[in-house]
Design a protein around this motif. Structure first.
Motif, PDB file in Angstrom:
ATOM      1  N   ASN A   1      -0.803  14.563  -3.084  1.00 49.13           N
ATOM      2  CA  ASN A   1      -2.369  13.980  -2.752  1.00 49.13           C
ATOM      3  C   ASN A   1      -2.902  13.521  -4.192  1.00 49.13           C
ATOM      4  OD1 ASN A   1      -2.327  16.527  -4.326  1.00 49.13           O
ATOM      5  ND2 ASN A   1      -3.637  16.821  -2.304  1.00 49.13           N
ATOM      6  N   GLY A   2      -2.471  13.189  -5.557  1.00 50.50           N
ATOM      7  CA  GLY A   2      -3.025  12.726  -6.216  1.00 50.50           C
ATOM      8  C   GLY A   2      -1.956  12.883  -7.647  1.00 50.50           C
ATOM      9  N   ASN A   3      -2.402  13.470  -8.424  1.00 54.51           N
ATOM     10  CA  ASN A   3      -1.938  12.960  -9.537  1.00 54.51           C
ATOM     11  C   ASN A   3      -2.573  14.900 -10.966  1.00 54.51           C
ATOM     12  OD1 ASN A   3      -3.695  11.770 -11.951  1.00 54.51           O
ATOM     13  ND2 ASN A   3      -3.550  10.344  -9.946  1.00 54.51           N
ATOM     14  N   ILE A   4      -1.630  15.060 -12.066  1.00 56.43           N
ATOM     15  CA  ILE A   4      -2.153  15.930 -12.597  1.00 56.43           C
ATOM     16  C   ILE A   4      -1.832  15.075 -14.274  1.00 56.43           C
ATOM     17  CG2 ILE A   4      -1.781  18.191 -11.238  1.00 56.43           C
ATOM     18  CD1 ILE A   4       1.104  18.405 -12.121  1.00 56.43           C
ATOM     19  N   THR A   5      -2.858  14.907 -15.474  1.00 53.72           N
ATOM     20  CA  THR A   5      -2.563  15.137 -16.417  1.00 53.72           C
ATOM     21  C   THR A   5      -2.878  16.128 -17.481  1.00 53.72           C
ATOM     22  OG1 THR A   5      -2.945  12.736 -15.913  1.00 53.72           O
ATOM     23  CG2 THR A   5      -2.978  13.176 -18.134  1.00 53.72           C
ATOM     24  N   LEU A   6      -1.815  16.351 -18.482  1.00 53.72           N
ATOM     25  CA  LEU A   6      -1.533  17.292 -19.493  1.00 53.72           C
ATOM     26  C   LEU A   6      -2.489  16.530 -20.552  1.00 53.72           C
ATOM     27  CD1 LEU A   6      -2.186  20.695 -20.404  1.00 53.72           C
ATOM     28  CD2 LEU A   6      -0.014  20.300 -20.205  1.00 53.72           C
ATOM     29  N   THR A   7      -2.547  17.326 -22.253  1.00 54.08           N
ATOM     30  CA  THR A   7      -3.195  16.906 -22.948  1.00 54.08           C
ATOM     31  C   THR A   7      -2.982  17.948 -24.035  1.00 54.08           C
ATOM     32  OG1 THR A   7      -5.521  16.497 -23.592  1.00 54.08           O
ATOM     33  CG2 THR A   7      -3.847  14.448 -22.151  1.00 54.08           C
ATOM     34  N   ASP A   8      -3.499  17.898 -24.879  1.00 52.29           N
ATOM     35  CA  ASP A   8      -3.196  19.422 -25.959  1.00 52.29           C
ATOM     36  C   ASP A   8      -5.077  19.892 -25.697  1.00 52.29           C
ATOM     37  OD1 ASP A   8      -4.490  16.888 -26.951  1.00 52.29           O
ATOM     38  OD2 ASP A   8      -3.592  17.629 -29.388  1.00 52.29           O
ATOM     39  N   THR A   9      -5.806  19.273 -24.729  1.00 51.59           N
ATOM     40  CA  THR A   9      -7.172  19.452 -25.316  1.00 51.59           C
ATOM     41  C   THR A   9      -7.656  19.608 -24.104  1.00 51.59           C
ATOM     42  OG1 THR A   9      -8.368  17.237 -25.330  1.00 51.59           O
ATOM     43  CG2 THR A   9      -8.077  18.564 -26.859  1.00 51.59           C
ATOM     44  N   THR A  10      -6.915  19.264 -22.252  1.00 46.47           N
ATOM     45  CA  THR A  10      -7.565  19.440 -21.427  1.00 46.47           C
ATOM     46  C   THR A  10      -6.195  19.573 -19.981  1.00 46.47           C
ATOM     47  OG1 THR A  10      -7.882  16.436 -21.084  1.00 46.47           O
ATOM     48  CG2 THR A  10      -9.590  17.845 -22.157  1.00 46.47           C
ATOM     49  N   PHE A  11      -6.847  19.950 -18.737  1.00 53.21           N
ATOM     50  CA  PHE A  11      -6.028  20.175 -17.767  1.00 53.21           C
ATOM     51  C   PHE A  11      -6.879  19.053 -16.652  1.00 53.21           C
ATOM     52  CE2 PHE A  11      -3.598  21.964 -14.012  1.00 53.21           C
ATOM     53  CZ  PHE A  11      -2.591  21.047 -14.325  1.00 53.21           C
ATOM     54  N   ILE A  12      -6.500  17.613 -16.323  1.00 51.91           N
ATOM     55  CA  ILE A  12      -6.825  17.016 -14.938  1.00 51.91           C
ATOM     56  C   ILE A  12      -6.067  16.822 -14.322  1.00 51.91           C
ATOM     57  CG2 ILE A  12      -8.011  14.927 -14.398  1.00 51.91           C
ATOM     58  CD1 ILE A  12      -8.030  14.288 -17.984  1.00 51.91           C
ATOM     59  N   GLN A  13      -6.447  17.801 -13.006  1.00 55.57           N
ATOM     60  CA  GLN A  13      -5.939  17.331 -11.869  1.00 55.57           C
ATOM     61  C   GLN A  13      -7.098  16.258 -10.569  1.00 55.57           C
ATOM     62  OE1 GLN A  13      -4.460  21.209 -10.038  1.00 55.57           O
ATOM     63  NE2 GLN A  13      -5.313  22.209 -11.583  1.00 55.57           N
ATOM     64  N   TRP A  14      -6.027  15.214  -9.926  1.00 56.06           N
ATOM     65  CA  TRP A  14      -7.033  14.503  -9.137  1.00 56.06           C
ATOM     66  C   TRP A  14      -6.288  15.034  -7.326  1.00 56.06           C
ATOM     67  CZ3 TRP A  14     -10.633  11.311  -8.581  1.00 56.06           C
ATOM     68  CH2 TRP A  14     -11.408   9.969  -9.768  1.00 56.06           C
ATOM     69  N   ALA A  15      -6.529  15.370  -6.755  1.00 51.72           N
ATOM     70  CA  ALA A  15      -6.575  16.063  -5.346  1.00 51.72           C
ATOM     71  C   ALA A  15      -7.257  15.562  -4.093  1.00 51.72           C
ATOM     72  CB  ALA A  15      -6.707  17.784  -5.167  1.00 51.72           C
ATOM     73  N   ASP A  16      -7.096  14.933  -3.674  1.00 52.63           N
ATOM     74  CA  ASP A  16      -7.749  14.261  -2.405  1.00 52.63           C
ATOM     75  C   ASP A  16      -8.839  12.826  -3.258  1.00 52.63           C
ATOM     76  OD1 ASP A  16      -5.454  14.597  -0.411  1.00 52.63           O
ATOM     77  OD2 ASP A  16      -6.509  17.156  -0.631  1.00 52.63           O
TER      78      ASP A  16
ATOM     79  N   LYS B   1      -5.411  -1.201  -7.422  1.00 56.89           N
ATOM     80  CA  LYS B   1      -6.623  -1.021  -6.715  1.00 56.89           C
ATOM     81  C   LYS B   1      -6.061   0.663  -6.568  1.00 56.89           C
ATOM     82  CE  LYS B   1      -8.674  -3.083  -4.216  1.00 56.89           C
ATOM     83  NZ  LYS B   1      -9.930  -3.778  -2.772  1.00 56.89           N
ATOM     84  N   LEU B   2      -6.039   1.639  -7.729  1.00 61.41           N
ATOM     85  CA  LEU B   2      -5.668   3.087  -7.096  1.00 61.41           C
ATOM     86  C   LEU B   2      -6.542   3.771  -6.568  1.00 61.41           C
ATOM     87  CD1 LEU B   2      -5.172   4.186 -10.944  1.00 61.41           C
ATOM     88  CD2 LEU B   2      -3.341   3.070  -9.191  1.00 61.41           C
ATOM     89  N   ARG B   3      -6.203   4.774  -5.273  1.00 61.06           N
ATOM     90  CA  ARG B   3      -7.003   5.221  -4.048  1.00 61.06           C
ATOM     91  C   ARG B   3      -8.401   6.291  -4.717  1.00 61.06           C
ATOM     92  NH1 ARG B   3      -3.481   5.799   0.728  1.00 61.06           N
ATOM     93  NH2 ARG B   3      -3.897   4.020   1.021  1.00 61.06           N
ATOM     94  N   HIS B   4      -8.807   6.678  -4.406  1.00 64.05           N
ATOM     95  CA  HIS B   4     -10.065   7.033  -5.066  1.00 64.05           C
ATOM     96  C   HIS B   4     -11.025   7.067  -6.592  1.00 64.05           C
ATOM     97  CE1 HIS B   4      -9.231   9.242  -1.394  1.00 64.05           C
ATOM     98  NE2 HIS B   4      -8.024   9.422  -1.776  1.00 64.05           N
ATOM     99  N   LYS B   5     -10.143   5.841  -6.794  1.00 69.18           N
ATOM    100  CA  LYS B   5     -11.059   5.740  -8.419  1.00 69.18           C
ATOM    101  C   LYS B   5     -10.659   4.413  -8.663  1.00 69.18           C
ATOM    102  CE  LYS B   5      -6.828   8.632  -9.686  1.00 69.18           C
ATOM    103  NZ  LYS B   5      -6.041   8.744 -11.234  1.00 69.18           N
TER     104      LYS B   5
ATOM    105  N   SER C   1       0.787  -1.478   0.223  1.00 72.09           N
ATOM    106  CA  SER C   1       0.257  -0.338   0.048  1.00 72.09           C
ATOM    107  C   SER C   1       0.496   1.373  -0.344  1.00 72.09           C
ATOM    108  CB  SER C   1      -0.848   0.492   0.956  1.00 72.09           C
ATOM    109  OG  SER C   1      -1.659  -1.159   1.254  1.00 72.09           O
ATOM    110  N   SER C   2       0.106   2.364  -0.888  1.00 73.54           N
ATOM    111  CA  SER C   2       1.177   3.511  -0.921  1.00 73.54           C
ATOM    112  C   SER C   2       0.182   4.652  -0.980  1.00 73.54           C
ATOM    113  CB  SER C   2       2.083   4.309  -1.856  1.00 73.54           C
ATOM    114  OG  SER C   2       1.338   3.882  -2.805  1.00 73.54           O
ATOM    115  N   TYR C   3       0.222   6.136  -0.721  1.00 73.14           N
ATOM    116  CA  TYR C   3      -1.179   6.959  -1.452  1.00 73.14           C
ATOM    117  C   TYR C   3      -1.586   7.326  -2.070  1.00 73.14           C
ATOM    118  CZ  TYR C   3       1.601  10.193  -3.452  1.00 73.14           C
ATOM    119  OH  TYR C   3       2.488  10.652  -4.829  1.00 73.14           O
TER     120      TYR C   3
END
Length: 258
Positions: free
Chosen positions: A220-235, A167-171, A144-146
């Motif tokens: 506290n999560g992850n960030i993902t950038l594409t040419d059309t979207t910027f997605i942030q997962w935080a807590d 089993k990804l946390r929060h997902k 287990s990790s965060y």
């Protein structure tokens, strides 16, 4: 070529001369995941170079870029070897959850296996947002990790003899397959890595040769950038922003240093 360890430590924010023990690897993996992005920009920009230790060192450590699995994990393998660990590279096949089958590109995922005190562990720094952040034992024990829970399951099919489950946390509410790999097959030659790079770069079914993708873990999560979207997962909270082309360059520099 200079020693990798002090410069790699500088890249991920660790003391340059810190001695790395097995117990310290979780911290190293966490800092690596937060500071070195998983990204495909050299493919999109048609700037790929031959996979060698020197070129990986130059790209990821000196130029502060990221890379895909066949770049990130081989560099970490070289780091482990330099620090006295018994490690080797192997390849595997990623599971396509949308199609409910293993990817048809074949053995294009590169990962690291390491032997320590009679036990074999999987170590992965190049699986996007799906990183265990700790060595995962092939014994089946859950780690287990965060970022979630991870385990290795013994399997028996033509792809390999083990698979990584997560089993990804929060997902994820249930275990899902990450990829299968062959623990008995090691990559001995960087020519194999270049072959994988060619498939990822040129194959029409590759998911990495059509649009830019940059992702990294945060504390506290992850960030993902594409040419059309910027997605942030935080807590566990998801924020999604639609962006224009010029905003991509701005966000790539601001959040990923690219």
């Amino acid at each position: 070529m200079q020693k990798l360890t002090p410069l790699f430590h500088n890249r991920i924010g660790m003391p340059k001369n810190e001695t790395i023990t097995f117990e310290k690897l979780a911290e190293v993996l966490e800092k690596t995941a937060q500071n070195i992005p998983f990204e495909n920009l050299t493919i999109i920009q048609n700037k790929t170079r031959k996979i060698t230790k020197e070129n990986l060192f130059n790209k990821i450590v000196e130029r502060n870029e990221g890379g895909l699995c066949y770049e990130l994990n081989p560099l970490f393998y070289f780091y482990l070897i330099e620090n006295g660990f018994n490690a080797f590279l192997t390849d595997g096949v990623v599971y396509n959850h949308a199609a409910e089958e293993y990817h048809q590109l074949g053995r294009t995922h590169v990962t690291v296996l390491m032997k320590h005190e009679g036990q074999t562990y999987l170590i992965d720094t190049g699986f996007g947002g799906n990183l265990p952040l700790k060595p995962v034992p092939l014994s089946g024990e859950t780690v287990s990790s965060y970022n979630g829970e991870f385990r290795i399951k013994k399997v028996n099919h033509e792809i390999g003899d083990y698979c990584l489950e997560m089993k990804l946390r929060h997902k994820d509410s249930d275990w899902k397959i990450g990829y299968s790999f062959n623990s008995k097959k090691s990559i001995e030659d960087t020519a194999d890595l270049n072959e994988i790079q060619t498939i990822i770069t040129e194959h029409p079914k590759s998911s990495f040769n059509k649009h830019p993708l940059i992702t990294r873990l945060t504390n506290n999560g992850n960030i993902t950038l594409t040419d059309t979207t910027f997605i942030q997962w935080a807590d566990g909270i998801l924020t999604k922003e639609t962006i224009e082309h010029m905003k991509f360059k701005e966000l790539a520099k601001q959040h990923f240093g690219l």
